[in-house]
Design a protein around this motif. Structure first.
Motif, PDB file in Angstrom:
ATOM      1  N   TYR A   1       0.847  -1.199   0.000  1.00 14.39           N
ATOM      2  CA  TYR A   1       0.000   0.000   0.000  1.00 14.39           C
ATOM      3  C   TYR A   1       0.886   1.255   0.000  1.00 14.39           C
ATOM      4  O   TYR A   1       1.923   1.305   0.666  1.00 14.39           O
TER       5      TYR A   1
ATOM      6  N   CYS B   1       1.506   4.751   1.297  1.00 15.79           N
ATOM      7  CA  CYS B   1       1.132   5.529   2.490  1.00 15.79           C
ATOM      8  C   CYS B   1       2.291   6.457   2.850  1.00 15.79           C
ATOM      9  O   CYS B   1       3.354   6.434   2.220  1.00 15.79           O
TER      10      CYS B   1
ATOM     11  N   PRO C   1      -3.084   6.949   4.162  1.00 15.06           N
ATOM     12  CA  PRO C   1      -3.057   6.394   2.797  1.00 15.06           C
ATOM     13  C   PRO C   1      -2.910   7.509   1.770  1.00 15.06           C
ATOM     14  O   PRO C   1      -3.468   8.594   1.922  1.00 15.06           O
TER      15      PRO C   1
ATOM     16  N   LEU D   1      -4.086   8.922  -1.306  1.00 16.00           N
ATOM     17  CA  LEU D   1      -5.246   8.835  -2.190  1.00 16.00           C
ATOM     18  C   LEU D   1      -4.872   9.308  -3.601  1.00 16.00           C
ATOM     19  O   LEU D   1      -3.829   9.934  -3.813  1.00 16.00           O
TER      20      LEU D   1
ATOM     21  N   VAL E   1      -5.054   0.919   6.141  1.00 18.74           N
ATOM     22  CA  VAL E   1      -5.621  -0.074   5.228  1.00 18.74           C
ATOM     23  C   VAL E   1      -7.137  -0.172   5.410  1.00 18.74           C
ATOM     24  O   VAL E   1      -7.884  -0.342   4.435  1.00 18.74           O
TER      25      VAL E   1
ATOM     26  N   ILE F   1      -8.579   2.568   3.401  1.00 14.97           N
ATOM     27  CA  ILE F   1      -8.447   2.241   1.971  1.00 14.97           C
ATOM     28  C   ILE F   1      -9.537   1.266   1.525  1.00 14.97           C
ATOM     29  O   ILE F   1     -10.185   1.459   0.483  1.00 14.97           O
ATOM     30  N   ASN F   2      -9.770   0.243   2.323  1.00 10.68           N
ATOM     31  CA  ASN F   2     -10.756  -0.793   1.966  1.00 10.68           C
ATOM     32  C   ASN F   2     -12.178  -0.248   1.897  1.00 10.68           C
ATOM     33  O   ASN F   2     -12.944  -0.609   0.993  1.00 10.68           O
TER      34      ASN F   2
ATOM     35  N   LYS G   1     -12.646   1.901  -1.244  1.00  8.82           N
ATOM     36  CA  LYS G   1     -12.781   1.126  -2.487  1.00  8.82           C
ATOM     37  C   LYS G   1     -14.232   0.780  -2.775  1.00  8.82           C
ATOM     38  O   LYS G   1     -14.637   0.646  -3.935  1.00  8.82           O
TER      39      LYS G   1
ATOM     40  N   LYS H   1     -10.507   8.386  -3.609  1.00 10.10           N
ATOM     41  CA  LYS H   1     -10.310   6.975  -3.932  1.00 10.10           C
ATOM     42  C   LYS H   1      -8.830   6.642  -3.809  1.00 10.10           C
ATOM     43  O   LYS H   1      -7.959   7.524  -3.915  1.00 10.10           O
ATOM     44  N   TYR H   2      -8.563   5.378  -3.606  1.00 12.57           N
ATOM     45  CA  TYR H   2      -7.168   4.950  -3.482  1.00 12.57           C
ATOM     46  C   TYR H   2      -6.679   4.469  -4.840  1.00 12.57           C
ATOM     47  O   TYR H   2      -7.372   3.726  -5.543  1.00 12.57           O
TER      48      TYR H   2
END
Length: 464
Positions: A311, A313, A333, A335, A448, A451-452, A455, A463-464
């Motif tokens: 990921y 970050c 994160p 983005l 994370v 991030i999840n 999504k 958005k990631y």
């Protein structure tokens, strides 16, 4: 402290006219050490009245005054002088005790009494507050950058502004403020008066939090004076002299549409607009405060592994703020808009100018973009109890801190829960503890999680 008592007495020695000098004695509990007897003894204030009298005209205790035969023959002047010496001695003792919370030495009290009686010129080591500020600004802004005494340009402006307020107060009240003559009553009256002056000048009282900020600066100035061994006339650290900030929550933020406009706007022609665009972009998609954004160039993007997946970050300190007293740490994160910025800029975050310049650049940029949608703004004025609600244009009221609100508000609009947002925006891990153990597992896990859930939302920007 001991209650003071006094008496007058006639000196044993007579002058050529057979008169004796009248002496005043004030006992107030002051003790001196006698090395010969190896103990302490009480010592009174003992001063000459500078008047002589024939004993036949003198009334001893409890009156200690010239009798009626003397008054008929010579008038009341002598007794008036004795009244004055008695009154001034008690007043000066009381004043010293109230200011210093201790007894004066005999010499200190004698100095004060003689000054009041105009027997000696008044001595004062008191310092004019505006003069002290002027000198402090001049010297401290030139101090070595590593010195704890150094003031930045912004701090110098703050104290120059305070000096101007004090000058206005002095002109309005006809007084001169010195550290020694400052009392708690004068200190609090200062804020009421400058508030009234602003009302007469602009038609409005100061905002409560503006006065709170001036109160904070004034108290910091008094701390500085004490550090320089200057006596301040009252204990300014008591809670009654604090004017606390009022929490004001105005939901000011940038919409997804406005963020899109910011991202697409060409700013290559202006250094100021470039700083503003970069700030708005990066802060709005990370939730970082201005105090952390100015250090963002020291942070490096990372590829971190969590459950065998990688990921993008970055990990940063979250410095002290009104919300927390400790320095914390969070992993955020990267983005899509931030990732795109990093691709175009050699995978490095920008170096921003000073906080005051960021604020000015952001304001100019939003005015340029004509972001004029209106928000309800709550205002609390100092000494005014009612909340004033006004309609204001976004470009006029938006501050760099509102980028943090932009990040949070847009995530909430997507339906993301507080428990997924707060570990990023309000971390609980102390910076020092993470540095000591080098274990960022928990931090990466929180990043994370966000991030999840992002999504699943399919936002065009968040958005990631």
């Amino acid at each position: 402290m001991k209650q003071a008592t006094h008496f007058f007495n006639l000196e044993a020695k007579k002058n050529k006219s057979g008169e004796q000098l009248i002496l005043f004695n004030l006992s107030y509990g002051f003790k001196t050490y006698n090395s010969k007897s190896n103990n302490f003894k009480y010592e009174p204030l003992r001063i000459s009245t500078k008047w002589n009298i024939n004993k036949e005209y003198w009334i001893d205790k409890p009156t200690y005054r010239a009798n009626q035969f003397f008054v008929r023959k010579y008038g009341k002047d002598l007794n008036n002088v004795l009244d004055k010496i008695e009154r001034i001695s008690y007043e000066q003792l009381s004043n010293f005790r109230n200011i210093n919370e201790k007894d004066p030495t005999i010499q200190e009290l004698k100095q004060l009494v003689f000054e009041k009686l105009k027997r000696i010129p008044k001595y004062s080591n008191d310092i004019n507050i505006t003069e002290y500020i002027t000198e402090s600004v001049k010297t401290r802004m030139k101090s070595e950058i590593t010195s704890h005494k150094r003031w930045s340009e912004g701090t110098g402006k703050q104290y120059t502004n305070l000096k101007n307020h004090i000058s206005n107060y002095e002109e309005f009240t006809g007084t001169v403020l010195t550290f020694g003559n400052l009392t708690g009553e004068i200190f609090m009256d200062f804020f009421k008066v400058i508030n009234e002056i602003n009302k007469k000048t602009t038609g409005e009282f100061y905002a409560h939090n503006t006065i709170s900020k001036e109160n904070k600066h004034f108290r910091a100035l008094l701390n500085s004076a004490i550090e320089d061994e200057i006596e301040v006339g009252f204990n300014h650290n008591k809670k009654e002299y604090f004017i606390k900030r009022r929490e004001i929550k105005n939901e000011t933020f940038l919409t997804v549409s406005q963020l899109s406009t910011i991202i697409k706007t060409d700013v290559s022609h202006s250094k100021e607009f470039t700083h503003a665009r970069n700030y708005l972009l990066l802060s709005s998609f990370t939730g970082l405060r201005i105090g952390d954004m100015v250090f963002l160039n020291e942070v490096k993007p990372e590829i971190l592994t969590h459950n065998s997946k990688k990921y993008n970050c970055f990990t940063t300190r979250v410095r002290k703020s009104q919300e927390n007293k400790d320095e914390l740490i969070t992993t955020i994160p990267i983005l899509a808009p931030v990732k795109e910025y990093l691709i175009q800029n050699d995978n490095k975050f920008p170096k921003f100018p000073s906080q005051p310049n960021i604020r000015k650049d952001v304001k100019k940029f939003l005015i340029h973009l004509k972001f004029e949608n209106e928000f309800e703004v709550k205002k609390y004025y100092y000494t005014v109890n009612n909340v004033i609600i006004t309609k204001e244009k976004l470009c006029d009221i938006f501050t760099p801190h509102d980028c943090r609100s932009t990040f949070i508000s847009n995530l909430k609009d997507l339906g993301i829960h507080d428990e997924d947002i707060e570990p990023i925006t309000h971390p609980k891990h102390k910076y020092i503890s993470i540095v000591q153990v080098y274990d960022k597992t928990a931090l990466v896990s929180k990043a994370v999680n966000l991030i999840n859930v992002l999504k699943l939302k399919k936002s065009p920007l968040f958005k990631y």
